[in-house]
Scaffold this motif. Structure first.
Motif, PDB file in Angstrom:
ATOM      1  N   SER A  24       0.828  -1.212   0.000  1.00 34.90           N
ATOM      2  CA  SER A  24       0.000   0.000   0.000  1.00 34.90           C
ATOM      3  C   SER A  24       0.857   1.253   0.000  1.00 34.90           C
ATOM      4  CB  SER A  24      -0.930   0.011   1.216  1.00 34.90           C
ATOM      5  OG  SER A  24      -1.844  -1.048   1.136  1.00 34.90           O
ATOM      6  N   GLY A  56      -8.189  -1.361  -4.661  1.00 30.94           N
ATOM      7  CA  GLY A  56      -8.646  -1.438  -3.279  1.00 30.94           C
ATOM      8  C   GLY A  56      -8.980  -0.071  -2.721  1.00 30.94           C
ATOM      9  N   LYS A  57      -9.515  -0.076  -1.510  1.00 33.29           N
ATOM     10  CA  LYS A  57      -9.944   1.180  -0.887  1.00 33.29           C
ATOM     11  C   LYS A  57      -8.784   2.146  -0.677  1.00 33.29           C
ATOM     12  CE  LYS A  57      -9.655  -0.447   3.840  1.00 33.29           C
ATOM     13  NZ  LYS A  57     -10.296  -0.619   5.122  1.00 33.29           N
ATOM     14  N   TYR A  60      -8.526   4.916  -3.352  1.00 40.47           N
ATOM     15  CA  TYR A  60      -9.444   6.042  -3.175  1.00 40.47           C
ATOM     16  C   TYR A  60      -9.042   6.910  -1.984  1.00 40.47           C
ATOM     17  CZ  TYR A  60     -12.089   3.260  -6.478  1.00 40.47           C
ATOM     18  OH  TYR A  60     -12.462   2.537  -7.580  1.00 40.47           O
ATOM     19  N   GLU A  61      -8.559   6.275  -0.917  1.00 38.01           N
ATOM     20  CA  GLU A  61      -8.092   7.032   0.242  1.00 38.01           C
ATOM     21  C   GLU A  61      -6.907   7.922  -0.132  1.00 38.01           C
ATOM     22  OE1 GLU A  61      -7.320   3.953   3.099  1.00 38.01           O
ATOM     23  OE2 GLU A  61      -9.460   3.621   3.483  1.00 38.01           O
ATOM     24  N   PRO A  73     -16.756   6.867  -6.889  1.00 43.43           N
ATOM     25  CA  PRO A  73     -15.420   6.277  -6.963  1.00 43.43           C
ATOM     26  C   PRO A  73     -15.149   5.526  -8.267  1.00 43.43           C
ATOM     27  CG  PRO A  73     -16.350   5.912  -4.804  1.00 43.43           C
ATOM     28  CD  PRO A  73     -17.439   6.495  -5.658  1.00 43.43           C
ATOM     29  N   TRP A  77     -12.113   6.374 -10.816  1.00 42.95           N
ATOM     30  CA  TRP A  77     -11.127   5.362 -11.185  1.00 42.95           C
ATOM     31  C   TRP A  77     -11.098   5.145 -12.696  1.00 42.95           C
ATOM     32  CZ3 TRP A  77     -12.671   0.196 -12.700  1.00 42.95           C
ATOM     33  CH2 TRP A  77     -11.585  -0.628 -13.005  1.00 42.95           C
TER      34      TRP A  77
END
Length: 103
Positions: A24, A56-57, A60-61, A73, A77
């Motif tokens: 990440s 994955g989230k 977006y974070e 979202p 994307w």
């Protein structure tokens, strides 16, 4: 397009798990570098291999951390992916339009 496991299999300097904090962090750093350079998010092409086949989230974070604002979202994307195709050799698959807005 690629998925997290495929990316980690190409990293030889450290053992990298596709769902790790290190993965990440690395993707976040790439996203930030691309944003600073005025390019669409290269990390948008890294997705889940199965299921929704979206990022994955954390994607977006990180986008929100970098100042992007969006209500949808998936649309955000998809525009990033189209920007990558346009910039890096797939213009025949692009839609016209803005890559999103930064505030």
């Amino acid at each position: 397009m690629t998925w997290y496991g495929e990316v980690t299999s190409e990293v030889a300097t450290v053992k990298l798990d596709p769902h790790s904090a290190l993965m990440s962090h690395q993707l976040g750093a790439i996203f930030e570098d691309e944003q600073k350079a005025g390019r669409p998010a290269l990390t948008s092409i890294v997705t889940h291999k199965y299921g929704d086949k979206e990022p994955g989230k954390g994607f977006y974070e990180m986008a929100r951390t970098l100042g992007y604002r969006f209500d949808e979202p998936y649309v955000f994307w998809a525009h990033r992916v189209q920007g990558i195709f346009k910039l890096r050799g797939r213009p025949d698959r692009c839609i016209q339009g803005q890559y999103g807005r930064r505030v």
